[in-house]
Every structure is written in C-alpha cells, then in structure tokens.
Design a protein around this motif. Structure first.
Motif, PDB file in Angstrom:
ATOM      1  N   VAL A  51      68.499  -3.929 -12.018  1.00 55.59           N
ATOM      2  CA  VAL A  51      69.294  -3.659 -13.211  1.00 55.59           C
ATOM      3  C   VAL A  51      70.416  -2.712 -12.810  1.00 55.59           C
ATOM      4  N   VAL A  91      70.565  -8.098 -12.867  1.00 54.33           N
ATOM      5  CA  VAL A  91      70.709  -7.929 -14.308  1.00 54.33           C
ATOM      6  C   VAL A  91      71.926  -7.031 -14.504  1.00 54.33           C
ATOM      7  N   ILE A 113      63.143  -6.597 -20.766  1.00 50.96           N
ATOM      8  CA  ILE A 113      62.778  -7.168 -19.468  1.00 50.96           C
ATOM      9  C   ILE A 113      61.442  -6.570 -19.045  1.00 50.96           C
TER      10      ILE A 113
END
Length: 134
Positions: A51, A91, A113
C-alpha cells in the motif's frame, strides 16, 4: 426500563472487504520495498500487497549526502512501480485506518483490504521546503 445507547458504527466498518493478501505492507519506501522483495522471493509475489500512494520512491540514505551538498537529491528519486517486487500487488492508495481485530486496513479511497500478516513501514512525510538550502 433503562436503555443503553451504543455508538454508531463507523462508516468504514460498513464497507465490505475488496481484496485480501497473505502479507500486506503499508509503505512503499526503502523498508517496505526491501522487506517486500525478500518476502516475494520466499513466498512468491502473488501473495504480497504493498500500500503506497506515491508514484515516486526516494532512496533516503542518499539524503545525508544531498544535505551536505555532495549529491543532487533528484538522483535519489525513482518510479515506485519499477521497484516493487515482481508479482506483488501495488495498492495505489494511502492507509488511513488499521482494523487489527478484523485483519484489515481501510484506505483513503474507502477500500477495505484484508491480510494474514501486516507490516507497517509507513516512513516519513517529505517536506524539502522546510530545510533552507535544499
């Protein structure tokens, strides 16, 4: 008869999980990318999510040389996507909430997530203008 008031459920808790990773790394800086590369070799990249909202990666160990005028800070910059471990899912969003009791994170874009294992390596916020001369 008494009533017990309960706090309203947070908006994030009402969303459904959008994806799941065996290992999810929050942060695509040097620490997150290095650990991700190591885990990808061991686990396979397909089980790994990173992320990171930034399109650019900065190799921070060079900044001491940039601060001393020995190295141009722009040489520490690379495209984030070129450094992600092969097979890992990028992400492109920021983590805004950790929900450990559900093994999930929530992103700025509202995605939930899931993960089996979470690594938090979110690093620092860059503000070059705060240091005169850089």
């Amino acid at each position: 008869m008494s009533q017990v008031a309960t706090a309203p459920e947070p908006a994030a808790a009402k969303r459904t999980q959008t994806e799941h990773h065996h290992v999810l790394i929050v942060g695509g800086g040097t620490a997150g990318i290095t650990l991700g590369a190591r885990l990808a070799r061991t686990l396979g990249g397909n089980s790994l999510g990173v992320v990171e909202p930034s399109e650019r990666h900065y190799y921070q160990p060079l900044w001491t040389l940039a601060g001393g005028g020995v190295f141009d800070k722009r040489k520490s910059e690379r495209p984030e996507g070129s450094l992600l471990p092969k097979g890992a899912t990028w992400v492109r969003d920021a983590a805004t909430e950790l929900v450990p009791e559900e093994n999930e994170i929530v992103t700025a874009g509202g995605r939930r997530i899931g993960y089996d294992f979470l690594v938090v390596a979110s690093g620092i916020q860059i503000d070059w203008d705060a240091i005169p001369g850089l």
